[in-house]
Structure formats: C-alpha cells, structure tokens
Design a protein around this motif. Structure first.
Motif, mmCIF file in Angstrom:
data_model
loop_
_atom_site.group_PDB
_atom_site.id
_atom_site.type_symbol
_atom_site.label_atom_id
_atom_site.label_comp_id
_atom_site.label_asym_id
_atom_site.label_seq_id
_atom_site.Cartn_x
_atom_site.Cartn_y
_atom_site.Cartn_z
ATOM 1 N N VAL A 1 0.878 -1.081 0.209
ATOM 2 C CA VAL A 1 -0.252 -0.015 -0.125
ATOM 3 C C VAL A 1 0.793 1.360 -0.083
ATOM 4 O O VAL A 1 1.883 1.263 0.497
ATOM 5 N N GLY A 2 0.319 2.256 -0.779
ATOM 6 C CA GLY A 2 1.482 3.436 -0.770
ATOM 7 C C GLY A 2 0.271 4.670 -1.153
ATOM 8 O O GLY A 2 -0.805 4.426 -1.312
ATOM 9 N N PRO A 3 0.813 5.945 -0.845
ATOM 10 C CA PRO A 3 0.118 6.839 -1.348
ATOM 11 C C PRO A 3 -0.211 7.204 -2.789
ATOM 12 O O PRO A 3 0.239 6.592 -3.576
ATOM 13 N N THR A 4 -1.369 7.842 -2.895
ATOM 14 C CA THR A 4 -1.612 7.982 -4.232
ATOM 15 C C THR A 4 -0.689 8.478 -5.228
ATOM 16 O O THR A 4 -0.139 9.271 -4.804
ATOM 17 N N HIS B 1 -4.585 0.908 -2.632
ATOM 18 C CA HIS B 1 -4.640 2.310 -2.211
ATOM 19 C C HIS B 1 -5.483 2.404 -0.735
ATOM 20 O O HIS B 1 -5.477 3.147 -0.256
ATOM 21 N N ASN B 2 -6.511 1.254 -0.743
ATOM 22 C CA ASN B 2 -7.126 1.350 0.352
ATOM 23 C C ASN B 2 -6.567 0.504 1.716
ATOM 24 O O ASN B 2 -6.251 -0.601 1.591
ATOM 25 N N ILE B 3 -6.177 1.660 2.645
ATOM 26 C CA ILE B 3 -5.558 1.234 3.885
ATOM 27 C C ILE B 3 -6.488 0.017 4.607
ATOM 28 O O ILE B 3 -5.759 -0.933 4.990
ATOM 29 N N ILE C 1 1.218 6.850 5.685
ATOM 30 C CA ILE C 1 1.065 7.297 4.170
ATOM 31 C C ILE C 1 0.198 8.691 4.175
ATOM 32 O O ILE C 1 0.530 9.126 3.003
ATOM 33 N N LYS C 2 -0.316 9.156 5.106
ATOM 34 C CA LYS C 2 -1.445 10.287 5.001
ATOM 35 C C LYS C 2 -0.679 11.481 4.368
ATOM 36 O O LYS C 2 0.206 11.758 4.702
#
Lengths: 267, 249, 262
Positions: free
Chosen positions: B40-43, B194-196, B246-247
């Motif tokens: 998972v990673g930032p957009t 992308h969905n945490i 990530i935010k």
C-alpha cells in the motif's frame, strides 16, 4: 510496446523517420531492379528514369504547362470541391445525427447515393455540366462528400448524453446545446472524415480530369496513356502520390492543433 | 510470521528510471511461499510502474526479481494477474473465459475440464457457465476473473486493486472469498491497493511505500486473527498506524 | 463548525418526492422493468442528504428524476412547492464521470452556466474567480480537463455546478472513480466547501464511509425495485473521524441492514 527508456542513440521519433526512409529507398531499389532486369521492363520504366523525368517536369512543360502548374490547377479543383463537400457534408451529417426528422428525410437518400462510385457520374456530369470545370468539381465533390457526412453523422450520434444533460442542467437551451456541445464534440469525428475525404478527393481528380481538359495531374496521366508514354504516366502517378502524402500529413497536423483536448485523452 | 525458508519471491535492488526520472528507488523485499502480502502506498506512488516491473512489462533499470531463486521468466513461471478492470473476454462464455488461461498454458483437455468445473464450483458460478460476461453483474465478473486466475494454479498471484469500484458489502464478501480460496490453495499472493483498510483486512504483512521515487518505507507484520473485525480496537490501531505512514491528504 | 439536525428548518421542504415510481420497457419490449417504487421523502433547506445503497439499480434514476432530467412514471417531485418538469439552473448537478466539456478550459467549463444564461460579462468573470477559489483551483483557469488529475476534475465539476448558484445540488457518486485516499481528501474538501457555501445537497453513493462522513441524514435504499428501507439521522459532530467508535458502530449498523446483491 515501445519502451521509451530503450538505451539507444535515437529517439522513437527519429527511428520512425529512419525506417520510413529505409522503406522508400528499398522500394526504389526494387523498382529499379525489376524494371531493368526482368521482362516487366516492357511496361515499367525504371525508377531512375521516372524520377529524372519527374524533376525535369518542373522546368520543362508537359503539354503547355510545367508540373507545378498541373499540380496547382488540380489542387485548385480539389480545394473548391472539397470546400463545398465540407460545408454540405458537415451540415447534413450534424443535422442527421441531431434531429430524428432530418435523419428520416435525408438518410435514405444519402444511403442511396453513397455506394455509387464517383466515376459512375462522369457521363451524367458531362450531360449536365458540359465540359466545364463545374463537372470536375462535381465528380471530386462526390468523391469526398460522403466521407465527411458519414463521419460527422457518427460524431453527432455519439455525443455523450451526459454532456448534453450537464449543459441543460446548467441552463443551456436547445440551440446552445447544439452549438456548444453537439458541434464541438463532433469535431474529432469531422476531422477524421476530412482526412479521408481530402485523400479521396485528391484521388478522384484523375477521374475528373478524364473529362476534357488541357491541364492537371490527371490530364498528365490520361495524356500519357493516349500517347503511349509510360514515363509520363508514372510521373503523374508519382506527383499524385507525393501531393496526397503531403495533404494527409497537413490535415493530421491541423487536427492535432485544433483537437488538442482530444489527443491527450488517451494518455 | 511465515517460516523462513527459501523465499518464493526475491526482489533485489529493483530500480527503474524513465530517462533521468527516478521512479523506483532500490526496492528489495522477499515474499515467502504461501504468503499474502499487501502493498500500500500514497496516491501516485508509482504503483503501476512497480507492478509493471514485477511483471516484466518494463525492464528494470537495475536489480532483479527472482522466483524460486531464478530470474522471473513469464514463459517458464506461472504468474497470474487480476486487475481492476474486469478483463473478461466479452465474446467467450463464463466457462470459456475460465478455460482461456488453461488453454494458453497448454493444459491437456481432460485436466482443463476438471479444473474449470472445480473452480466454477468454488466461486459459485456453475449455474452461469454458459452465460456471456455481458449478462453478469460486476461481482460475478470479478469472480470469473478470480476463477480464471486460480484455475491455472499460479505460483504467484498479483492483484492490483481488484475491488476498488465495488460497494462495501460486495467487497467484504469477495475479500472473504479470496481469503478462503487463498487458504485452501496456499497460493502466494501480492495484493496492491490504495485502500488502507483493505490492506489491513487482507494482508499477513503490509509493505508501505513512499511517494516517488518509490521505496519501501516500512514493512508491518499483521497477526490479527481471522476473520478480522474492522471495528475492533486492534484493527483500528493498526489501520491508524498505516494511515500515519501514508497520509498526504 | 458544529451543525446538527436541530438547525435544519424542518418546516419548509425545498424538495418533496411524492410517491415516485419509474418503470422502463424491458428489453424484449413485452414487459416492464420497475426500477423505483413508492419513493416518499422531503429534503430541507441546507440539508446534506445522502441516498445510500448498493448496486447500480435505481439510485441514478432517482437522482435524475429529482433533478428533472428524467420523468417519473408515477408520482411527482416538487421543488419549492412547484412541480418539477425539466432541468433548470436552480438545480445543479455533479456527475460521476465529472462530464466536463473536454474542449473547454477549466474557466470556460465553470463559466458555462452563467454564460448560457447571459449573465453580464463581469458577473460571469466574478463567479469563475470566486468558485475556482472556493474549490482551490485558482491558477488552473487555462488548463484543459484532460490535463488534470481525477480529484481536480471533480473540483472543477463542483465549481461548475456552484457557479450557477443553484438552490439544490445533486451529486451522483462524484468520487466513485477516485482511489481510496484521494476520496478521503475530496470528502474533506466537499465538507469544507459545503460549510463555506451552504446549499441543500442530495448526494448519491455506495460508499458507507463517505455517506457517514458527509451526511446530516442517510436514506438507505434497497434494490430492484428501489425503495426506502430506512432513514438515519446522523448527528455526530463535524469534522468526523473515520475510525471513531461511534462512526464504526453506525457503519456496521447500516451495512448490516443493506441487501447483499451478488
């Protein structure tokens, strides 16, 4: 898939140009060899001879005029016919795509005319317009008009209904929906039509100039045929090919400029 | 934690440049056989480049990817993909779609028939085997794709946000189905999203990526017992932990 | 900023949905497909109403009817007491696919409404400036939609709807195509925009987090034919927290009440 990161001395664009040139040179070499060393030499003059004659034709007249004039007069005929075809084709196409009534009236007529090849109109054209330029315009017009109409019609039919809904929601009336939504969103289709049409119109010029004329690239070919001059026929063909190639590239360059918003969609 | 043997997948110093632009920056990680790894990673973190490098659509600029200790070769290794777009062939029926992957791999006819039957049954589509994709709902399409992928019994299954557009209940349902299929088959899965919340719900381990140039920020083990409860304090705690990494919004 | 249902003037609904039903001719032309049945509800001034439900069935149809883009086969819709009979600039619409006009720049898109309604040039310019600023896109006036990211396009879509200064905003899953993180950002943005420029909003979504984050009231819809299953007043303070226990409790409650359509 062409990988943009290939470690090469050339960019993709350069590579494409290089391959194009290689392909042309190969064609010329094969042509030359076939014409010189096989029995085809009876009907096919070698490339070198044709090209020499082609370049010479810019200085020495064929008939009464040089090549530049022949190309110019043919281009003029195509341009006039093309202009008419564009205006009428777009109007008819958008009309049929947007209005059901319009479609019901004109679609059957159009579908009837569409499959008739432009050359089939030559006898009628001579009867109606005599041997004047009008007849030539008419033939070329028929050669390109259908492509423009069909594409425009497709474009107008394929307008995203949500875009029309969005415009109405924002307060646009029907006239505004037509001019601000239907027309611009058909532009890429119209251009696709224009692109085919300009080449089709250009290739119809030979047919049109079969009708009594004293100039034009079509005439160069017809004249070459009646005098048994194969080199002259080939020179005319080469001229038609080159101009057609340039026209196609010009219209697609114009399209890229005018439809910038559409070109980026795919990325 | 999965027992350390020879890792199924070894990614070594994976680096990718487009011209001078560094997109993937020295990424190394292992995936154990039978592991369910979420990434998972930032957009805009280069997820697609990352995936395309894993699948060898792009040749990496540096580094290598090993499967069972050998460089990945799509002709030799059986890797299956599931993407967000329901990539079913519209002109094939459900069963023909599931068989498609098997035919490409050259599985003999009888064995293929058996596998098609088996996996159609597992995803509950036996009744719909003669239907065309056009006649199915979104969730059924997604199951066709999943059956097609699992039927080839892949050594590695790569999933790229397959449930992004589905509504929540359907997503829960398909996620649970995926977990049970994974538990049954022991397939190694890499799941990118992308969905945490989804990553925390599914993964045995979560690899958190940084923004471009992409590198690995942190790897988090996820031992929460299954079935996981999204409202449980432990779940929320882990979700917050990943979110904080990530935010950007 | 705090706001609860107590603030909403329950007295005068700005939109009333009276026994609305909608059927379409089925594909074979023999029967009817009933999509909506017996929809009854009101929307109050400056309320943020979420129509929430799974699947593709019915929600968009309902929204189109409320907006006047489609006509019900049964029942009526009233806006400010008058029967809705077609689209009107008093009602703004934000689409799922954004539906920006791709051949127009950002400013032309936002200015489209005021321009087709022949507002004075100066007023058009002012509104473009104001609403681009509201959605945080100042500086992108000359860009084309294809040059923007998904989130930015949705901002343009919202600014375009706002530029007509409508009484009611209809939003049809506007963030449905965005990734989970961009979605969180846009939800926060929309909340900020809505608190800054109060409007009545009717928002359709199939995402429960989004519904709970934004809504004053959630109407839970069931499938085929779509009808109202349950209404929830959401009184949690804003801004809300996606992992707050109360948020998660409501989320579970509503999800459990949904129909699972496979």
């Amino acid at each position: 898939m062409i990988d943009s990161t290939t470690n090469s001395r050339f960019t993709n664009k350069q590579l494409i140009i290089i391959y194009t040139i290689i392909s042309l040179v190969c064609l010329l070499i094969v042509w030359e060899l076939v014409a010189r060393f096989t029995s085809a030499s009876m009907f096919l003059p070698p490339a070198s001879e044709v090209l020499t004659a082609f370049f010479r034709s810019f200085a020495e007249p064929i008939g009464q005029h040089t090549m530049l004039f022949h190309v110019g007069i043919s281009l003029y005929r195509v341009a006039v016919a093309f202009l008419f075809a564009t205006v009428i084709g777009i109007a008819l196409g958008v009309g049929m795509g947007y209005s059901r009534l319009f479609e019901a009236i004109f679609k059957p007529l159009f579908e009837f005319i569409r499959p008739i090849p432009p050359l089939a109109w030559i006898p009628l054209s001579i009867l109606w317009f005599g041997l004047s330029d009008t007849g030539k315009f008419f033939i070329i017009f028929l050669g390109c008009f259908c492509f423009i109409t069909v594409n425009t019609y497709d474009g107008a039919k394929n307008v995203d209904p949500e875009l029309m809904g969005a415009a109405r929601m924002l307060g646009a009336n029907e006239r505004q929906v037509f001019f601000k939504i239907v027309l611009p969103s058909s532009v890429p289709y119209i251009f696709a039509g224009l692109q085919i049409a300009v080449t089709a119109g250009w290739s119809a010029v030979v047919g049109a100039e079969m009708i009594q004329s004293n100039e034009g690239v079509g005439w160069v070919i017809i004249r070459g045929m009646s005098t048994g001059n194969t080199v002259q026929i080939m020179v005319g063909i080469v001229a038609i090919g080159i101009v057609g190639f340039i026209l196609a590239n010009l219209t697609s360059a114009l399209e890229r400029r005018l439809c910038a918003w559409n070109a980026q969609k795919g990325i | 934690m999965v027992e350390k043997k020879q890792p199924k997948v070894q990614v070594r110093n994976l680096t990718k440049k487009f011209g001078d632009l560094l997109v993937l920056n020295d990424i190394s990680f292992d995936v154990q056989a039978g592991e369910f790894l979420c990434i998972v990673g930032p957009t805009g973190c280069g997820k697609t480049t990352f995936l395309n490098s894993l699948t060898k659509l792009y040749e990496p600029t540096a580094g290598e990817i090993l499967l069972d200790g050998e460089p990945v070769d799509l002709k030799k290794h059986n890797i299956a993909y599931i993407f967000q777009e329901y990539s079913t062939m519209p002109w094939l029926t459900v069963e023909e779609n599931v068989r498609f992957g098997l035919d490409i791999k050259g599985v003999e006819k009888q064995k293929a028939n058996k596998l098609v039957d088996e996996y159609l049954d597992i995803v509950g589509l036996t009744k719909y085997r003669k239907y065309y994709p056009d006649q199915l709902s979104a969730s059924m399409l997604q199951r066709v794709v999943i059956a097609r992928a699992f039927a080839t019994q892949p050594e590695l299954l790569l999933m790229d946000e397959p449930y992004g557009q589905l509504d929540i209940q359907l997503r829960y349902h398909l996620e649970d189905e995926l977990i049970s299929l994974w538990q049954r088959t022991g397939t190694t899965v890499i799941f990118i999203t992308h969905n945490i919340e989804e990553a925390v719900y599914l993964g045995q381990r979560i690899l958190v990526l940084t923004n471009k140039p992409t590198s690995i920020k942190q790897a988090i083990d996820n031992d929460l017992p299954r079935p996981r409860k999204i409202a449980s304090p432990d779940f929320v705690k882990l979700r917050n932990e990943v979110t904080d990494l990530i935010k950007w919004w | 900023m705090e706001r609860s249902e107590g603030n909403i003037k329950k007295k005068n609904p700005v939109l009333e949905c009276r026994n609305v039903g909608r059927s379409f001719d089925s594909y074979d032309g023999k029967g009817k497909n009933e999509v909506l049945r017996g929809m009854n509800f009101e929307v109050y001034e400056n309320e943020f109403l979420v129509l929430f439900g799974a699947g593709q069935c019915g929600k968009t149809t309902l929204l189109n009817i409320l907006a006047g883009l489609d006509m019900p086969t049964e029942g009526e819709v009233y806006a400010n007491g008058e029967k809705v009979s077609g689209p009107a600039p008093e009602r703004g619409f934000v689409y799922q696919k954004t539906s920006l006009f791709p051949w127009m720049t950002v400013e032309d898109n936002v200015g489209f409404g005021p321009k087709v309604r022949h507002l004075p040039e100066k007023e058009c310019k002012e509104r473009i400036r104001k609403y681009l600023d509201l959605v945080g896109l100042t500086g992108f006036e000359k860009s084309y939609p294809s040059q923007l990211s998904g989130g930015m396009r949705q901002r343009v879509g919202i600014a375009r709807a706002y530029a007509n200064e409508p009484d009611i905003m209809f939003m049809d899953e506007p963030f449905g195509h965005l990734d989970a993180q961009t979605r969180y950002m846009m939800e926060e943005e929309l909340q900020r925009i809505w608190q800054q420029e109060k409007r009545t909003v009717i928002f359709v979504t199939n995402n429960i987090e989004e519904a709970l984050f934004l809504a004053d009231r959630i109407i839970l819809l069931t499938n085929c034919p779509t009808h109202i299953k349950q209404e929830y007043s959401i009184t949690m303070q804003r801004p809300r927290d996606y992992v707050d226990p109360e948020f998660l409790r409501l989320r579970q409650l509503i999800t459990d009440n949904m129909d699972l359509t496979l």
